[in-house]
Design an enzyme around this catalytic site. Structure first.
Site, PDB file in Angstrom:
ATOM      1  N   ASN A   8       0.863  -1.186   0.000  1.00  0.00           N
ATOM      2  CA  ASN A   8       0.000   0.000   0.000  1.00  0.00           C
ATOM      3  C   ASN A   8       0.898   1.235   0.000  1.00  0.00           C
ATOM      4  OD1 ASN A   8      -1.801   2.038   0.447  1.00  0.00           O
ATOM      5  ND2 ASN A   8      -2.428   1.364   2.482  1.00  0.00           N
ATOM      6  N   TRP A   9       0.996   1.866  -1.152  1.00  0.00           N
ATOM      7  CA  TRP A   9       1.904   3.014  -1.271  1.00  0.00           C
ATOM      8  C   TRP A   9       1.292   4.318  -0.766  1.00  0.00           C
ATOM      9  CZ3 TRP A   9       4.428   1.838  -6.746  1.00  0.00           C
ATOM     10  CH2 TRP A   9       5.360   0.810  -6.576  1.00  0.00           C
ATOM     11  N   LYS A  10       0.044   4.252  -0.334  1.00  0.00           N
ATOM     12  CA  LYS A  10      -0.610   5.437   0.248  1.00  0.00           C
ATOM     13  C   LYS A  10      -0.403   6.645  -0.671  1.00  0.00           C
ATOM     14  CE  LYS A  10      -0.272   3.230   4.727  1.00  0.00           C
ATOM     15  NZ  LYS A  10      -0.201   3.323   6.168  1.00  0.00           N
ATOM     16  N   HIS A  97      -9.757   1.151   4.976  1.00  0.00           N
ATOM     17  CA  HIS A  97      -8.429   1.347   5.569  1.00  0.00           C
ATOM     18  C   HIS A  97      -8.550   2.330   6.738  1.00  0.00           C
ATOM     19  CE1 HIS A  97      -4.289   2.545   6.180  1.00  0.00           C
ATOM     20  NE2 HIS A  97      -3.969   1.382   5.639  1.00  0.00           N
ATOM     21  N   GLU A  99      -6.875   4.773   7.694  1.00  0.00           N
ATOM     22  CA  GLU A  99      -6.713   6.201   7.394  1.00  0.00           C
ATOM     23  C   GLU A  99      -7.981   6.778   6.764  1.00  0.00           C
ATOM     24  OE1 GLU A  99      -3.039   5.526   5.350  1.00  0.00           O
ATOM     25  OE2 GLU A  99      -2.247   4.874   7.275  1.00  0.00           O
ATOM     26  N   GLU A 170      -5.491  -4.680  10.693  1.00  0.00           N
ATOM     27  CA  GLU A 170      -4.459  -3.663  10.881  1.00  0.00           C
ATOM     28  C   GLU A 170      -4.753  -2.897  12.169  1.00  0.00           C
ATOM     29  OE1 GLU A 170      -2.435  -2.535   6.899  1.00  0.00           O
ATOM     30  OE2 GLU A 170      -4.243  -1.334   7.068  1.00  0.00           O
ATOM     31  N   GLY A 176       2.469   2.464  10.898  1.00  0.00           N
ATOM     32  CA  GLY A 176       3.410   3.563  10.733  1.00  0.00           C
ATOM     33  C   GLY A 176       4.121   3.949  12.014  1.00  0.00           C
ATOM     34  N   SER A 215       3.445  -2.036  10.496  1.00  0.00           N
ATOM     35  CA  SER A 215       4.889  -2.092  10.744  1.00  0.00           C
ATOM     36  C   SER A 215       5.528  -3.429  10.365  1.00  0.00           C
ATOM     37  CB  SER A 215       5.198  -1.732  12.206  1.00  0.00           C
ATOM     38  OG  SER A 215       4.821  -0.389  12.462  1.00  0.00           O
ATOM     39  N   GLY A 236       2.889  -0.912   4.411  1.00  0.00           N
ATOM     40  CA  GLY A 236       2.949   0.498   4.045  1.00  0.00           C
ATOM     41  C   GLY A 236       4.389   0.940   3.829  1.00  0.00           C
ATOM     42  N   GLY A 237       4.976   1.542   4.858  1.00  0.00           N
ATOM     43  CA  GLY A 237       6.299   2.162   4.744  1.00  0.00           C
ATOM     44  C   GLY A 237       7.369   1.273   4.121  1.00  0.00           C
TER      45      GLY A 237
END
Ligand code: 13P
Length: 251
Positions: A8-10, A97, A99, A170, A176, A215, A236-237
């Protein structure tokens, strides 16, 4: 069922950067992916078509989108329909999600409408659920997951092909933050998600994938993937750099 490694590159990467990272990833992973694994990239809307191009012909690579609006078309300024995503080459999309729930204010009811509409439109849907830290501390893990799952699949046909509906657990406090959920916490939440799916969908629930997200890094991925009821990861990151994500995918 294939183990799914989803990136997920957000809201990161221009179209050019996304195309380059996707191409690098294909180069690093192709020919080395263990049997029974697949990789999905979920870039921003503007990067969908270029990433689709970079993935063309790459075995076991899929394209996903991060969001959509549950209407075919119409006066919904700023929104994107499932049909537009399918045309751009996406076969899956996220719904719910954290966010979108907690930054953009999406409700359980809207997430439910989106999940059903996305599936009906021909997308596979990754329905994301997870508790906030204050909910966990208040002992509300299971009640939050139950509420989000029941609302999320409210209108999904009970005979849906199980590979088209993916759940992602999640925990919000692990996204994150560098604070990964421990094996006991993941096992408990995933077993609960599986039991809810079994109650709602019956036997086909055993063929629905449940991803862990929060994470995930190269040094914890293999331990997480080995846990019961973990059928992949949503990253993600650590998915933003091809080299780092390839070490997760190949772990
Ligand atoms: P991080 O891997 O950066 O914690 O993000 C997880 C996530 O939200 C994936 O959807």
């Amino acid at each position: 069922m294939n183990t799914l490694f989803a990136a997920n590159w957000k809201m990161h990467k221009t179209a050019a950067e996304a195309r380059q990272t996707a191409a690098e990833l294909v180069g690093l992973v192709s020919g080395k992916l263990k049997a029974g694994r697949e990789v999905m990239i979920l870039p921003s809307f503007t990067a969908l078509a270029p990433v689709a191009e970079a993935l063309r012909g790459a075995a076991n690579f899929l394209l996903g989108a991060q969001n959509f609006y549950p209407q075919k078309q119409g006066a919904f300024t700023g929104e994107v329909s499932p049909g537009m995503l399918l045309e751009a080459g996406a076969s899956f999309a996220l719904a719910g999600h954290s966010e979108r729930r907690h930054v953009l204010g999406e409700t359980d009811a809207l997430v439910g409408t989106k999940t059903a509409f996305g599936l009906e439109s021909g997308l596979g849907v990754i329905l994301c659920v997870g508790e906030k830290i204050d909910e966990r501390r208040a002992g509300e893990l299971k009640s939050v997951l139950e509420r989000q799952i029941r609302a999320g699949v409210r209108d999904v046909p009970r005979d849906i092909a199980p590979e088209r509906l993916v759940l992602a657990y999640e925990p919000v406090w692990a996204i994150g933050t560098g604070e990964v959920a421990g094996p006991r916490e993941i096992l408990e939440a995933h077993a609960f998600v599986r039991s809810m799916l079994a109650e709602i969908f019956g036997a086909s629930a055993s063929a629905m994938r449940i991803l862990y997200g929060g994470s995930v890094k190269p040094d914890n991925a293999s331990e997480i993937i080995a846990l019961d009821n973990v059928d992949g990861v949503l990253v993600g990151g650590a998915s933003l750099k091809a080299d780092e994500f390839s070490r997760i995918v190949l772990a």
